[in-house]
Scaffold this active site. Structure first.
Site, mmCIF file in Angstrom:
data_model
loop_
_atom_site.group_PDB
_atom_site.id
_atom_site.type_symbol
_atom_site.label_atom_id
_atom_site.label_comp_id
_atom_site.label_asym_id
_atom_site.label_seq_id
_atom_site.Cartn_x
_atom_site.Cartn_y
_atom_site.Cartn_z
ATOM 1 N N GLU A 1 0.526 -1.215 -0.127
ATOM 2 C CA GLU A 1 -0.200 0.319 0.472
ATOM 3 C C GLU A 1 0.786 1.192 0.059
ATOM 4 O O GLU A 1 0.675 2.403 -0.711
ATOM 5 C CB GLU A 1 -0.808 -0.278 1.246
ATOM 6 C CG GLU A 1 -2.149 1.140 1.563
ATOM 7 C CD GLU A 1 -2.327 1.338 3.048
ATOM 8 O OE1 GLU A 1 -1.501 3.109 2.685
ATOM 9 O OE2 GLU A 1 -2.025 0.550 3.994
ATOM 10 N N HIS A 2 2.263 1.115 0.494
ATOM 11 C CA HIS A 2 2.657 2.380 0.854
ATOM 12 C C HIS A 2 3.554 2.623 -0.418
ATOM 13 O O HIS A 2 4.055 3.543 -1.260
ATOM 14 C CB HIS A 2 3.491 2.065 1.951
ATOM 15 C CG HIS A 2 3.245 2.647 3.019
ATOM 16 N ND1 HIS A 2 3.879 3.859 4.046
ATOM 17 C CD2 HIS A 2 2.192 2.600 3.890
ATOM 18 C CE1 HIS A 2 3.279 4.107 5.184
ATOM 19 N NE2 HIS A 2 2.505 3.082 4.890
#
Length: 409
Positions: A49-50
């Site tokens: 996600e990052h």
């Protein structure tokens, strides 16, 4: 009204047109979260996600950020135990540009080794931030006690050990296995144009990752009523009690919402009135719940001075015991239902609220669930169902998490 388009590759696109607003909210939802990870993968869903914000083959991370700042839009993401979501909120005339950038991030992120190493350290800092926030930390530790032998009990952020092991190859392998068309839902709500819908179909029709498709890891977690204690550099003691809860599809879940409201979710609740208003034992005292596909938990949190910790726990248990013995009253249930009705309706004031609700309904139930349907389920709750949930929930052994000031501090 929600319309659903299913692409040939299996990607589902949900659209709710709200012509009375000027915003558009769009989210790319992936039906995989930390609860689906293998032990050695713990934290990789959140890490990915990052990484999707760190640049693509055509845009740098800075250019992605500048693009949304320039149009006054919001770009963000989150990882839960069951899902990952990448979302944006913009004015309607910028929506096509926003979804184009989101799709570029989703399909063409570079995962450069230098960015992986930098983001690893960013998440180390995020872990430290959780540890410096004891009400978050005590909850995280409670989950590790309730479900110690399952990924549902593991931290969403992962551990320093697992985080250190993530490489570009591991990231791409995990995405090949889990980011497949059948697990992707695109949810869009707001002043949505037909041009935007056609653009989304064009962008996501290209998703062809089916050759590596594997079955999603689903194992039933077993609840454990253990205990964890931690000493930390805090002023207060923090207490969290956890009971085995209900799954998200349990027919009694709406009754649990009513129980939560009565016990500790409001300022008129039994916990708040007794613990804070009458006995002044805590500033923060509340109950809350989490419901997932194969697990659930009902929790109570309170923070107090170390010398009052024992009294706080005793008071909480006296309140829950009284609720079990006496049951919830008809008037308590009526007030709770009215407040929950208000929360539901007021919680659908923005396009982002609709986007989130529609995606969750699709991922959980596979179909739209209207507000009217939800309200009918709420209206059907009665004393019998509420008190059945109270007895089933609060008479079982509970798990406990405590964080206390270190001795000598």
């Amino acid at each position: 009204m929600v319309t659903k388009h299913i692409c040939q590759n299996g990607v589902r696109i949900l659209v709710e047109k709200l012509p009375y607003v000027r915003s558009v909210s769009m989210g790319i939802w992936v039906n995989v979260g930390s609860g689906n990870e293998r032990p050695e993968e713990n934290g990789i869903t959140h890490f990915i996600e990052h990484m999707l914000f760190k640049g693509t083959y055509s845009r740098t991370a800075k250019e992605i950020a500048e693009s949304f700042d320039r149009i006054g839009g919001q770009l963000n993401a989150f990882t839960s135990k069951e899902n990952t979501c990448y979302y944006a909120v913009t004015l309607d005339h910028h929506a096509i540009e926003a979804i184009t950038i989101l799709a570029d991030m989703f399909f063409h992120s570079k995962f450069a080794e230098t960015d992986i190493e930098k983001e690893r350290h960013v998440i180390f800092e995020e872990m430290a931030m959780v540890e410096d926030t004891p009400d978050d930390d005590v909850d995280e530790r409670l989950w590790s006690v309730m479900y110690p032998n399952h990924s549902m009990g593991a931290p969403i952020l992962g551990t320093e050990e697992t985080l250190t092991s993530f490489t570009k190859d591991k990231i791409e392998t995990y995405m090949d296995e889990n980011y497949t068309p059948d697990r992707v839902v695109i949810s869009v709500a707001g002043n949505v144009s037909d041009q935007l819908v056609n653009k989304i179909i064009t962008l996501f029709d290209q998703f062809t990752n089916t050759t590596h498709q594997t079955k999603k890891i689903v194992t039933i977690p077993k609840f454990v009523h253990g205990q964890t204690n931690k000493e930390s550099n805090t002023e207060q003691s923090h207490l969290a009690l956890g009971y085995e809860g209900l799954t998200v599809k349990d027919s009694d879940l709406v009754s649990l919402l009513v129980v939560n409201n009565i016990l500790g979710d409001t300022t008129s609740s039994r916990l708040f009135q007794k613990v804070r208003e009458e006995k002044a034992l805590a500033y923060s005292i509340f109950s809350y719940y989490s419901a997932y596909e194969n697990a659930g938990a009902f929790m109570i949190y309170g923070g107090t001075s170390p010398d009052k910790l024992t009294v706080l726990e005793e008071t909480i248990l006296q309140i829950t015991e009284q609720l079990v013995n006496d049951g919830a009253s008809e008037i308590e249930i009526q007030y709770a239902k009215e407040q929950l009705e208000s929360n539901l309706i007021l919680g659908l004031e923005t396009s982002n609220d609709f986007m989130n609700r529609n995606a969750k309904n699709e991922l959980i139930f596979g179909e739209e669930k209207s507000v009217e349907q939800t309200l009918q389920e709420l209206y059907a709750v009665d004393e019998k169902s509420v008190n059945r949930v109270i007895r089933n929930l609060l008479t079982k052994p509970f798990a406990k998490s405590v964080i206390q000031p270190a001795k000598g501090i």
